[in-house]
Design a protein around this motif. Sequence first.
Motif, short mmCIF file in Angstrom:
data_model
loop_
_atom_site.label_atom_id
_atom_site.label_comp_id
_atom_site.label_asym_id
_atom_site.label_seq_id
_atom_site.Cartn_x
_atom_site.Cartn_y
_atom_site.Cartn_z
N PHE A 1 3.29 -11.32 -3.09
CA PHE A 1 4.40 -10.49 -3.85
C PHE A 1 4.50 -10.59 -5.17
O PHE A 1 3.75 -11.44 -5.92
CB PHE A 1 5.83 -10.96 -3.28
N GLN A 2 4.95 -9.67 -5.81
CA GLN A 2 4.75 -9.47 -7.47
C GLN A 2 5.34 -10.61 -8.35
O GLN A 2 4.61 -11.02 -9.08
CB GLN A 2 5.55 -8.21 -7.67
N ALA A 3 6.47 -11.17 -7.74
CA ALA A 3 6.97 -12.33 -8.49
C ALA A 3 6.18 -13.48 -8.50
O ALA A 3 6.22 -14.24 -9.35
CB ALA A 3 8.48 -12.62 -7.96
N GLU A 4 5.45 -13.62 -7.33
CA GLU A 4 4.51 -14.59 -7.14
C GLU A 4 3.13 -14.79 -7.92
O GLU A 4 2.67 -15.57 -8.50
CB GLU A 4 4.44 -15.07 -5.77
N ALA A 5 2.77 -13.26 -8.26
CA ALA A 5 1.75 -13.05 -8.77
C ALA A 5 1.43 -13.47 -9.90
O ALA A 5 0.30 -13.38 -10.56
CB ALA A 5 1.15 -11.55 -8.21
N ILE A 6 2.49 -13.06 -10.78
CA ILE A 6 2.48 -13.23 -12.37
C ILE A 6 3.22 -14.70 -12.81
O ILE A 6 3.17 -14.98 -14.04
CB ILE A 6 3.76 -12.35 -12.91
N PHE B 1 1.84 3.64 -11.81
CA PHE B 1 2.30 4.73 -12.58
C PHE B 1 3.51 4.53 -13.45
O PHE B 1 4.31 3.72 -13.13
CB PHE B 1 2.48 6.05 -11.55
N ARG B 2 3.51 5.25 -14.43
CA ARG B 2 4.54 5.39 -15.35
C ARG B 2 6.07 5.12 -14.81
O ARG B 2 6.86 4.42 -15.38
CB ARG B 2 4.35 6.22 -16.52
N GLU B 3 6.07 5.91 -13.75
CA GLU B 3 7.57 6.23 -13.39
C GLU B 3 7.90 4.86 -12.66
O GLU B 3 9.13 4.79 -12.15
CB GLU B 3 7.37 7.25 -12.17
N HIS B 4 6.91 4.00 -12.40
CA HIS B 4 7.33 2.85 -11.75
C HIS B 4 7.45 1.57 -12.47
O HIS B 4 7.75 0.46 -11.96
CB HIS B 4 6.21 2.57 -10.62
N TYR B 5 7.23 1.79 -13.74
CA TYR B 5 7.42 0.63 -14.80
C TYR B 5 8.68 0.06 -14.66
O TYR B 5 8.80 -1.31 -14.82
CB TYR B 5 7.03 1.14 -16.44
N SER B 6 9.89 0.87 -14.71
CA SER B 6 11.03 0.27 -14.52
C SER B 6 11.39 -0.84 -13.55
O SER B 6 12.24 -1.43 -13.38
CB SER B 6 11.99 1.39 -14.51
N SER B 7 10.72 -0.63 -12.40
CA SER B 7 10.79 -1.45 -11.37
C SER B 7 10.32 -2.67 -11.45
O SER B 7 10.44 -3.75 -10.53
CB SER B 7 10.25 -0.71 -9.83
N LEU B 8 9.62 -2.93 -12.64
CA LEU B 8 9.16 -4.08 -12.96
C LEU B 8 10.02 -5.00 -13.92
O LEU B 8 9.78 -6.15 -14.23
CB LEU B 8 7.70 -4.20 -13.62
N CYS B 9 11.02 -4.20 -14.38
CA CYS B 9 12.00 -5.03 -15.31
C CYS B 9 12.71 -6.23 -14.86
O CYS B 9 13.02 -7.05 -15.60
CB CYS B 9 13.00 -4.04 -15.78
N LEU C 1 11.25 -8.59 -13.59
CA LEU C 1 10.29 -9.68 -13.80
C LEU C 1 10.17 -9.90 -15.23
O LEU C 1 9.24 -10.68 -15.78
CB LEU C 1 8.97 -9.17 -13.19
N SER C 2 11.04 -9.20 -15.98
CA SER C 2 10.63 -9.45 -17.52
C SER C 2 10.66 -11.03 -18.01
O SER C 2 10.13 -11.27 -18.99
CB SER C 2 11.90 -8.58 -18.27
#
Length: 447
Positions: free
Chosen positions: A90-95, A106-114, A116-117
């Motif tokens: 999962f993304q939270a574990e990968a970082i 894609f650019r439109e999916h950047y906000s979905s990563l907020c 994990l800031s």
Amino acid sequence: MEFDFPLWPELLNKMPGEMDKPLISRRLVDSDSSLAEASNEAPKVGILGSGDFARSLAIRLVGSGFSVVVGSRNPKRMVGLFPSAAQVTFQAEAIGSPEVIFVATFREHYSSLCGLSDQLAGKILVDVSNPTEQEHLQHRKSNAEYLASLFPTCTVVKAFNVISAWTLQAGPRDGNRQVPICSDQPEAKRVVSELAHTMGFMPVDMGSLASAREVEAMPLHLLPSWKVPTILALWLFLFFYAYNFIRDVLQPYVQEGKNKFYKLPLSVVNTTLPCVAYVLLSLVYLPGTLAATLQLWRGTKYRRFPDWLDHWLQHRKQIGLLSFFCAALHAIYSVCLPVRLSYRYDLVNLAVKQSTLGFVALVLSTLHTLTYGWTRAFEESRYKFYLPPTFTLTLLVPCVIILAKILFFLPCLSHRLSKIRRGWEKDNAVKFTLPMDHASTQKTSHV
């Protein structure tokens, strides 16, 4: 901000030849035992995204000796698409542990990563995205700058966007080895540059992140060096086609009442193609003649040519290839059509670059045209609508170039031009003496 990857020097010592080869085959990727498990001491790199580019990036990184962690929204479904040495979670574990994280979304999916800031704070985010042409015109900020505005505590680096997924898997080649890199943090650029070098690519520093918009526009330019030569060839074709239409079709219809419109799709085109090829071939050599004249006038080679002449010199190869293309089309038309022999210009322009053979082709074409049209140029019946024959127009530029070349072969000009191209300057007090073999060195000049 310091980023420490102690094992990267060892990775950089890989043989360059090994990096030019495909790192793993599809058979190996699909196999569970495709790649050995990465060493625990290998530098760890994260990837956010599980698309085609992320998959190719993981393949390249694993083959280059990195430990790869891929963050996906659905890791169970995506795990079979990645090499077994890459960890898909999962993304939270990968970082968590990687200091360098590729953002392959894609650019439109950047906000979905907020969300994990907090976990991404202090890390290097490598933006590999490319906008469409419409998105590039619509947004004032580049994708990388937009990502940096969403994650102010991270260091954003723009890189790898000009590299295709196929190139990542197959290995870099001469035409796609360079990787433009830009960022506001020099240390982050150094880290990503070393990573690119380890993967077998050649990093190119493009400056600060403000250059990201320019870097993202690179893939949008389709064959940029061909744009001007193609437009030039098109305009020449339209001009000579209209000129031949007026002489061969319109004039007989208006003055003699003869309907020759059947010539438009074939005969007029076949008469136009050699004219375009001939003029384009002469335009390959005209900028070199102008450059030599300018150097003789200035008495030095250390002053820049005007921008228009500099761009013209850089487009000579493309202009020559378009000349050969038009000549080849003319040859095909001539074989397929019952065209009179007099229309078959023998353009022997197999050498389309600035070379001796190419100039010989220009001279032969000029001699052929002069031989063909010498008597016809003075016949009154040939001037339809008071327009001179087409071949007389095509002779203007080639004759000027040939006469200029003859002048340049005169010892007084040839000797002076050779000295200038070897560094002599008119206003320089230092005396300069040419070696005995200056004639052979003159042939190597690129002007």
